[in-house]
Design a protein around this motif. Structure first.
Motif, PDB file in Angstrom:
ATOM      1  N   UNK A 237      -2.417  -6.716  -3.512  1.00 53.47           N
ATOM      2  CA  UNK A 237      -1.923  -5.343  -3.594  1.00 53.47           C
ATOM      3  C   UNK A 237      -0.417  -5.278  -3.358  1.00 53.47           C
ATOM      4  N   UNK A 238       0.247  -4.382  -4.099  1.00 52.74           N
ATOM      5  CA  UNK A 238       1.670  -4.139  -3.925  1.00 52.74           C
ATOM      6  C   UNK A 238       1.883  -2.754  -3.313  1.00 52.74           C
ATOM      7  N   UNK A 239       2.840  -2.655  -2.412  1.00 51.15           N
ATOM      8  CA  UNK A 239       3.102  -1.391  -1.731  1.00 51.15           C
ATOM      9  C   UNK A 239       3.913  -0.443  -2.609  1.00 51.15           C
ATOM     10  N   UNK A 240       3.652   0.848  -2.445  1.00 53.77           N
ATOM     11  CA  UNK A 240       4.447   1.883  -3.099  1.00 53.77           C
ATOM     12  C   UNK A 240       5.569   2.388  -2.196  1.00 53.77           C
ATOM     13  N   UNK A 241       5.607   1.893  -0.955  1.00 54.44           N
ATOM     14  CA  UNK A 241       6.610   2.375   0.006  1.00 54.44           C
ATOM     15  C   UNK A 241       7.926   1.606  -0.144  1.00 54.44           C
TER      16      UNK A 241
ATOM     17  N   UNK B 229      11.019   0.719  -8.186  1.00 60.28           N
ATOM     18  CA  UNK B 229      11.319  -0.707  -8.030  1.00 60.28           C
ATOM     19  C   UNK B 229      11.137  -1.463  -9.343  1.00 60.28           C
ATOM     20  N   UNK B 230      11.980  -2.474  -9.547  1.00 60.02           N
ATOM     21  CA  UNK B 230      11.866  -3.313 -10.734  1.00 60.02           C
ATOM     22  C   UNK B 230      10.580  -4.140 -10.668  1.00 60.02           C
ATOM     23  N   UNK B 231      10.283  -4.809 -11.776  1.00 60.16           N
ATOM     24  CA  UNK B 231       9.045  -5.590 -11.850  1.00 60.16           C
ATOM     25  C   UNK B 231       9.297  -7.094 -11.938  1.00 60.16           C
ATOM     26  N   UNK B 232      10.494  -7.541 -11.558  1.00 58.15           N
ATOM     27  CA  UNK B 232      10.750  -8.970 -11.549  1.00 58.15           C
ATOM     28  C   UNK B 232       9.929  -9.623 -10.445  1.00 58.15           C
ATOM     29  N   UNK B 233       9.794 -10.931 -10.512  1.00 51.61           N
ATOM     30  CA  UNK B 233       8.931 -11.660  -9.577  1.00 51.61           C
ATOM     31  C   UNK B 233       9.343 -11.453  -8.127  1.00 51.61           C
ATOM     32  N   UNK B 234      10.652 -11.504  -7.854  1.00 47.05           N
ATOM     33  CA  UNK B 234      11.115 -11.382  -6.471  1.00 47.05           C
ATOM     34  C   UNK B 234      10.803  -9.994  -5.907  1.00 47.05           C
ATOM     35  N   UNK B 235      10.952  -8.960  -6.732  1.00 43.50           N
ATOM     36  CA  UNK B 235      10.653  -7.609  -6.267  1.00 43.50           C
ATOM     37  C   UNK B 235       9.160  -7.425  -6.053  1.00 43.50           C
TER      38      UNK B 235
END
Length: 287
Positions: free
Chosen positions: A7-11, A72-78
């Motif tokens: 899961x990725x955070x929206x915060x 937020x961008x969707x690159x791997x680091x982000x």
């Protein structure tokens, strides 16, 4: 570190590329930022003072972001940062529930160069930091490049440790520890206040270990070599290691974050035991 697909955070606020955040005057390279980071984040020297000295006095101001933050961008680091943040949310929410409390997650702000915060202007040279006044964690992702190039730490789990350490400061804020520390420091000598700062930072290291312990139990995030990478990071950013690197000698009374041995010990303790109560650095006779 196993994180993809979780899961990725929206915060997350992404303030990069928003029309500000650079240093005025002469361009500043990563090496200069690295030295300023050491002086500021670990030795208590204003990073702009260091940068101005190293750039011939041509640094005139720090520009602040002028336009609203975007998605937020969707690159791997982000995506990695968003995933680690979500993992800390899940872990600390569960730990707070076990104590009949509610965890209020912080917002993570991605920025480049500089950004306005409730604690003053946030600067890349200061490294990742937590601002209790707005309950936000600020990170310029170039710090991870700094870890790789200057400190020779190339580990995603080590990067997660850095984030989890700052989340540890948020936990301290939610539990009132940071306010107690600030009040006590106001009645102390500088040496005593530094010692209390060290205990605060080491507790955040321990909390980072607590996160890793429970996240690994629940989601199996730790792979071979991950722990060693995190311990290398903790060693590299110990006050003694940084002082030797920057000034050639060590002044223990000026420590504010803890020695390499202390930082690795308290992170390891949290990682091994996973118990919040074991992270009470303020009662520990020996750090």
């Amino acid at each position: 570190m196993k994180w993809e697909g979780n899961r990725e955070s929206d915060n997350v606020e992404d303030r990069r590329g928003s029309g500000g955040g650079g240093f005025g005057g002469r361009s500043i390279g990563l090496g200069t930022i690295a030295i300023a980071l050491v002086a500021s984040y670990f030795l208590g020297i204003n990073p702009l003072t260091v940068i101005e000295m190293m750039s011939g006095g041509n640094v005139t101001s720090v520009q602040q972001a002028q336009t609203p933050a975007g998605a937020p961008a969707n690159d791997t680091e982000t995506r990695f940062v968003r995933t680690v943040l979500a993992d800390t949310e899940d872990t600390w929410s569960a730990l707070f529930r076990n104590s009949d409390a509610t965890y209020a997650p912080p917002t993570l702000v991605l920025f480049a160069g500089a950004t306005p915060t409730a604690c003053g202007t946030g600067q890349s040279a200061s490294g990742p930091f937590y601002c209790p006044a707005d309950q936000k964690l600020y990170i310029d992702l170039s710090f991870f490049q700094l870890m790789r190039e200057r400190f020779q730490v190339n580990s995603e789990f080590a990067q997660a440790y850095v984030i989890a350490h700052e989340i540890g400061h948020h936990v301290q804020h939610l539990t009132g520890i940071d306010e107690q520390v600030r009040r006590a420091q106001g009645r102390m000598s500088q040496v005593q206040a530094n010692n209390l700062s060290v205990r605060t930072e080491l507790q955040a290291d321990c909390y980072a270990g607590v996160w890793a312990h429970h996240a690994n139990q629940a989601r199996g995030i730790i792979e071979q070599g991950d722990v060693e990478g995190a311990l290398r990071a903790a060693t590299a950013i110990g006050d003694d290691a940084l002082q030797r690197q920057s000034q050639g000698h060590v002044v223990p009374d000026s420590f504010t974050h803890g020695s390499s041995a202390q930082r690795t010990r308290w992170f390891s303790l949290g990682l091994e035991r996973g118990r919040i109560e074991d992270c009470d650095t303020f009662k520990a006779r020996q750090l």
